[in-house]
Write a protein that holds these residues in place. Structure first.
Motif, mmCIF file in Angstrom:
data_model
loop_
_atom_site.group_PDB
_atom_site.id
_atom_site.type_symbol
_atom_site.label_atom_id
_atom_site.label_comp_id
_atom_site.label_asym_id
_atom_site.label_seq_id
_atom_site.Cartn_x
_atom_site.Cartn_y
_atom_site.Cartn_z
ATOM 1 N N SER A 118 0.819 -1.223 0.000
ATOM 2 C CA SER A 118 0.000 0.000 0.000
ATOM 3 C C SER A 118 0.848 1.266 0.000
ATOM 4 O O SER A 118 0.300 2.366 0.051
ATOM 5 N N PHE A 119 2.151 1.113 -0.046
ATOM 6 C CA PHE A 119 2.997 2.308 -0.042
ATOM 7 C C PHE A 119 2.907 3.014 -1.391
ATOM 8 O O PHE A 119 3.309 2.477 -2.415
ATOM 9 N N ILE A 120 2.339 4.219 -1.389
ATOM 10 C CA ILE A 120 2.247 4.973 -2.646
ATOM 11 C C ILE A 120 2.810 6.376 -2.439
ATOM 12 O O ILE A 120 2.391 7.323 -3.079
ATOM 13 N N ALA A 121 3.693 6.497 -1.472
ATOM 14 C CA ALA A 121 4.370 7.772 -1.202
ATOM 15 C C ALA A 121 3.493 8.792 -0.486
ATOM 16 O O ALA A 121 3.907 9.926 -0.305
ATOM 17 N N TYR A 122 2.258 8.422 -0.119
ATOM 18 C CA TYR A 122 1.409 9.313 0.681
ATOM 19 C C TYR A 122 0.961 8.527 1.919
ATOM 20 O O TYR A 122 -0.186 8.052 1.997
ATOM 21 N N PRO A 123 1.860 8.338 2.870
ATOM 22 C CA PRO A 123 1.643 7.352 3.938
ATOM 23 C C PRO A 123 0.462 7.654 4.852
ATOM 24 O O PRO A 123 -0.061 6.744 5.485
ATOM 25 N N LEU A 124 0.041 8.940 4.927
ATOM 26 C CA LEU A 124 -1.058 9.245 5.852
ATOM 27 C C LEU A 124 -2.430 9.195 5.167
ATOM 28 O O LEU A 124 -3.441 9.538 5.764
ATOM 29 N N SER A 125 -2.445 8.782 3.908
ATOM 30 C CA SER A 125 -3.737 8.706 3.204
ATOM 31 C C SER A 125 -4.537 7.505 3.693
ATOM 32 O O SER A 125 -3.980 6.569 4.273
ATOM 33 N N LEU A 302 -12.973 19.263 8.592
ATOM 34 C CA LEU A 302 -12.317 20.165 9.551
ATOM 35 C C LEU A 302 -13.298 20.648 10.619
ATOM 36 O O LEU A 302 -12.947 20.815 11.788
ATOM 37 N N ALA A 303 -14.528 20.862 10.195
ATOM 38 C CA ALA A 303 -15.506 21.419 11.138
ATOM 39 C C ALA A 303 -16.245 20.344 11.939
ATOM 40 O O ALA A 303 -17.055 20.682 12.790
ATOM 41 N N ASN A 304 -15.940 19.104 11.651
ATOM 42 C CA ASN A 304 -16.667 18.024 12.330
ATOM 43 C C ASN A 304 -16.075 17.787 13.724
ATOM 44 O O ASN A 304 -14.938 17.319 13.850
ATOM 45 N N PRO A 305 -16.816 18.079 14.787
ATOM 46 C CA PRO A 305 -16.250 17.937 16.135
ATOM 47 C C PRO A 305 -15.981 16.482 16.501
ATOM 48 O O PRO A 305 -15.208 16.200 17.422
ATOM 49 N N ASP A 306 -16.580 15.545 15.768
ATOM 50 C CA ASP A 306 -16.339 14.129 16.079
ATOM 51 C C ASP A 306 -15.034 13.608 15.483
ATOM 52 O O ASP A 306 -14.600 12.504 15.784
ATOM 53 N N GLU A 309 -8.593 15.951 16.451
ATOM 54 C CA GLU A 309 -7.704 17.001 15.918
ATOM 55 C C GLU A 309 -6.523 16.393 15.158
ATOM 56 O O GLU A 309 -6.063 16.945 14.167
ATOM 57 N N SER A 310 -6.038 15.229 15.626
ATOM 58 C CA SER A 310 -4.881 14.616 14.952
ATOM 59 C C SER A 310 -5.217 14.279 13.499
ATOM 60 O O SER A 310 -4.341 14.226 12.635
ATOM 61 N N GLU A 311 -6.499 14.059 13.221
ATOM 62 C CA GLU A 311 -6.912 13.736 11.854
ATOM 63 C C GLU A 311 -7.032 14.989 10.989
ATOM 64 O O GLU A 311 -7.280 14.890 9.792
ATOM 65 N N LYS A 312 -6.903 16.143 11.641
ATOM 66 C CA LYS A 312 -7.023 17.398 10.882
ATOM 67 C C LYS A 312 -5.663 18.050 10.652
ATOM 68 O O LYS A 312 -5.583 19.177 10.170
#
Ligand code: HEM
Length: 529
Positions: A118-125, A302-306, A309-312
C-alpha cells in the motif's frame, strides 16, 4: 620499514579481517533466510517457483526490468502451478473468481492490507492506512461523501461540469481539431472532485480553459508510472523529495508529480486557513458548495467535532487529498475513455445506444437526472461492459486475515498470511465472460436471476471493507458523460486502434504501452431537436 608502514599493514590486515567477517556473516544470514523461506516457512508447502519463494527481487525484475509485467507473469504461473501459487516469500496468489468473496470480505470479517504493497508515497492517506483500527474510523468519515444519496445530491455540480465538457466538443465540430478523450475525462473528473473536496472557488477548473488541457492526464500518468518503482525502492521517492529540482531535471515526469502535489497542498492549506480564520467549529456553519449542493468534503471534515484534531493535521489532510484526487480521477478517466472507444469502434453498439438515448432524451441539449439514466437498459449494459473490458485495475490486492485461517480447496492458508487476487483475471475469465476481449454489452441483457449471478463477477474496483470508496460517483459519471456525449454528438475515432485502449503495464492502475493512452475523436455533428 618505518613504524608508520608497520601500523598501516597491521590495521589494513585488521580491516580485511573485519570485512571478511562481515562478508561471511552476510552470506550466512542470506543463506539461512533463503533456507528458511524455502523449507521451513509455513508457506513452503505452497507451489510456485523457488526463486519467487526465496526473494521479492523476482517481482522486482518483472516490474522494473520487464516493464511492469508481473501481473501477466502471475497468470502464466497459474497455468503452470494451478489456482494457488506462492509469488513471494510472504504472499500467496489465488486465481479462482469464487474465492474473491471470501478474501475481500465485508463487515464482520477482519482483513488487513499489506503495508509494503500500500505504499504509494502518501503514507497518511486512507489507502495507506494499514491498521484496521485506524482505517475503519478514517474510512467512515470519508465514506459519508460518497454514499449513493450524496452522489445524487452532487448532480448539479456534475451537470455544471458536464455542460462545460460538452461545450468543448461543440467547439471542434467539423474542424480539424481532435479531442483526446483521456485529457477531456481526466479534466472533467478532477474538476468535479476537487470542487467537491475544496469548494467551487478553491477546486480546479481545467474545463474553463479555452482548450481541454492534458495537464491532469500528464500528472496522473506520470504519478502512476512511479507507483511501481516507489514500492520496490521507497527511498528513491524520499530522496527525490529532498532535491526536487535536481530530481525533476534528471527524471522530467517527476516535475508533473511535484507540481500536482504542490497544487493540491495549496488547496488543502487554503481550506484549513479559512477554517481557522472563521474560528467556528460548528459543522452546521460549513459553507455549502452552493445553496443547492451538499457540503464540501475537507471543510466539513475540519468542522466536524467528532473527528479528532490529529486527523485534521496538515500532513494527514494533504496525503489524503492527494490520494483521493489520484484514485478518483485516473481510473474513471481511463474507463470513460476506453468505454467510449469501444462504443465508437463497434457500429452496431453505437447504433443501439444512440437509438435508446434518442427515444429517452428527446431534447439532446437536456441533461437528464441520474435516476432516469439508470433505468436505461442498453446504456447500463454498455457501462457494465465498459467497466469489465477496460479492467483498468491490473494490480493484485494483498489482504491478510489476522484471526482466521483461510481455506481454499485442500489448502489451509495460515492466519496472517498475505493472500492476493487480481480482478483483472476475473473480468477477463472466458468461463464467465465468453470471448472476453470483445466488447459485447448484450452479455448483460439477462433475466434478473442470471444478471445477479453475472454481476457478482463485475468487480472493477475490488470489494469488501477495504475496497474502493468512490464507486457510486464513478458510475454516476459513466451514466452522465456517456449519455450526454452519445446523445448529443456524432463522433468518429481518429487514428486510434485497440492498443490505445489495452492495458500493457501494471502500475497499480494499468497503463497502455508508454505514450499510447491517446483516444482521439473528431466531432462531426451536434444533434438538434
Ligand atoms: C473506475 C473507477 C474506479 C476504479 C476502477 C477504482 C479502483 C479502486 C481500487 C482497486 C481501490 C483499492 C481497493 C482495495 O484496496 O481493495 C480503490 C480504492 C479507493 N478508491 Fe477507487 N476506483 C475508482 C473510482 C474512484 C472514485 C471516483 C473515487 C473517489 C471519488 C475513488 C476513491 C477511492 C478511495 C478513497 C479508495 C481507498 C479506499 C480505502 O483504502 O479504504 N475511487 N479504488
Amino acid at each position: 620499514m618505518s613504524s608508520i608502514m608497520y601500523a598501516a599493514i597491521y590495521y589494513g590486515q585488521q580491516n580485511l579481517h573485519y570485512l571478511l567477517f562481515i562478508f561471511l556473516a552476510g552470506v550466512i544470514y542470506v543463506g539461512a533466510t533463503v533456507f528458511y523461506r524455502l523449507y521451513l516457512s509455513p508457506l513452503s508447502k505452497f507451489p510456485g517457483p523457488k526463486i519467487a519463494a526465496a526473494t521479492r527481487l523476482y517481482e522486482t525484475y518483472f516490474q522494473l526490468l520487464r516493464g511492469g509485467t508481473f501481473t501477466w507473469h502471475i497468470e502464466t504461473l497459474h497455468d503452470q502451478y494451478g489456482p494457488v501459487v506462492r509469488i513471494s516469500p510472504w504472499e500467496i496468489h489465488v486465481k479462482d473468481p469464487d474465492f474473491y468473496h471470501v478474501l475481500y470480505a465485508g463487515p464482520g470479517k477482519h482483513r488487513n492490507k499489506d503495508p509494503w504493497f500500500s505504499f504509494i508515497a502518501y503514507p497518511l492517506s486512507l489507502f495507506s492506512t494499514a491498521s484496521h483500527e485506524l482505517h475503519r474510523p478514517r474510512r467512515r468519515v470519508l465514506a459519508e461523501f460518497f454514499k449513493k444519496k450524496s452522489v445524487y445530491e452532487l448532480e448539479p455540480l456534475i451537470k455544471d461540469n458536464l455542460r462545460k465538457l460538452c461545450h468543448h466538443f461543440s467547439t471542434v465540430i467539423s474542424g480539424s481539431t481532435v479531442i483526446e478523450l483521456h485529457a477531456a475525462f481526466y479534466s472533467f473528473a478532477v474538476d468535479v472532485l476537487s470542487q467537491y473536496a475544496f469548494g467551487t472557488s478553491d477546486g480546479f477548473h481545467y474545463l474553463d480553459m479555452h482548450e481541454v488541457p492534458d495537464t491532469w492526464k500528464m500528472r496522473m500518468t506520470s504519478l502512476f508510472g512511479f507507483c511501481r518503482i516507489n514500492r520496490h525502492f521507497p527511498m528513491l521517492v524520499v530522496g527525490a523529495r529532498l532535491i526536487p529540482t535536481l530530481a525533476a531535471w534528471f527524471v522530467p515526469p517527476l516535475a508533473h508529480v511535484f507540481q500536482m502535489e504542490k497544487d493540491v497542498k495549496k488547496c488543502v492549506h487554503r481550506v484549513r486557513q479559512s477554517y481557522r480564520q472563521s474560528g467556528d467549529k460548528q459543522s452546521s456553519n460549513v459553507p455549502e458548495l452552493e445553496s443547492h449542493l451538499p457540503k464540501t468534503i475537507y471543510p466539513s471534515i475540519l468542522a466536524n467535532p467528532d473527528v479528532p484534531e490529529s486527523e485534521k493535521e496538515l500532513r494527514r489532510l494533504e496525503d489524503d487529498a492527494i490520494f483521493l484526487l489520484m484514485a478518483g480521477t485516473d481510473a474513471p478517466g481511463q474507463v470513460l475513455a476506453i468505454t467510449a472507444f469501444h462504443v465508437l469502434n463497434n457500429p452496431r453498439v453505437l447504433q443501439r445506444l444512440r437509438e435508446e438515448l434518442s427515444s429517452a432524451i428527446p431534447d439532446p441539449s437536456t441533461l437528464p437526472d441520474l435516476v432516469d439514466l439508470e433505468r436505461l437498459p442498453y446504456l447500463s449494459a454498455v457501462i457494465k461492459e465498459g467497466f469489465r473490458l477496460s479492467s483498468v485495475v491490473t494490480t493484485r490486492l494483498p489482504r491478510s486475515a489476522p484471526d482466521e485461517d483461510l481455506y481454499y480447496g485442500d489448502w489451509i492458508i495460515p492466519a496472517g498470511t498475505f493472500v492476493s487476487m487480481s480482478t483483472y483475471f476475473i473480468l477477463r475469465d472466458p468461463n464467465i465472460f465468453p470471448q472476453p476481449s470483445k466488447f459485447i454489452p448484450e452479455r448483460w441483457e439477462l433475466c434478473p436471476t442470471e444478471l445477479q449471478r453475472l454481476e457478482k463477477y463485475l468487480l472493477p474496483a475490488s470489494k469488501g471493507t477495504l475496497g474502493c470508496l468512490g464507486q457510486n460517483l464513478a458510475w454516476a459519471w459513466m451514466y452522465h458523460v456517456l449519455a450526454a456525449l452519445f446523445r448529443r454528438f456524432e463522433m468518429k475515432l481518429y487514428q486510434t486502434e485497440e492498443r490505445h485502449a489495452e492495458m500493457a503495464r501494471d502500475n497499480f492502475i494499468g497503463q497502455t504501452e508508454a505514450g499510447m493512452n491517446n483516444i482521439k475523436v473528431t466531432v462531426l455533428e451536434e444533434c438538434s431537436l
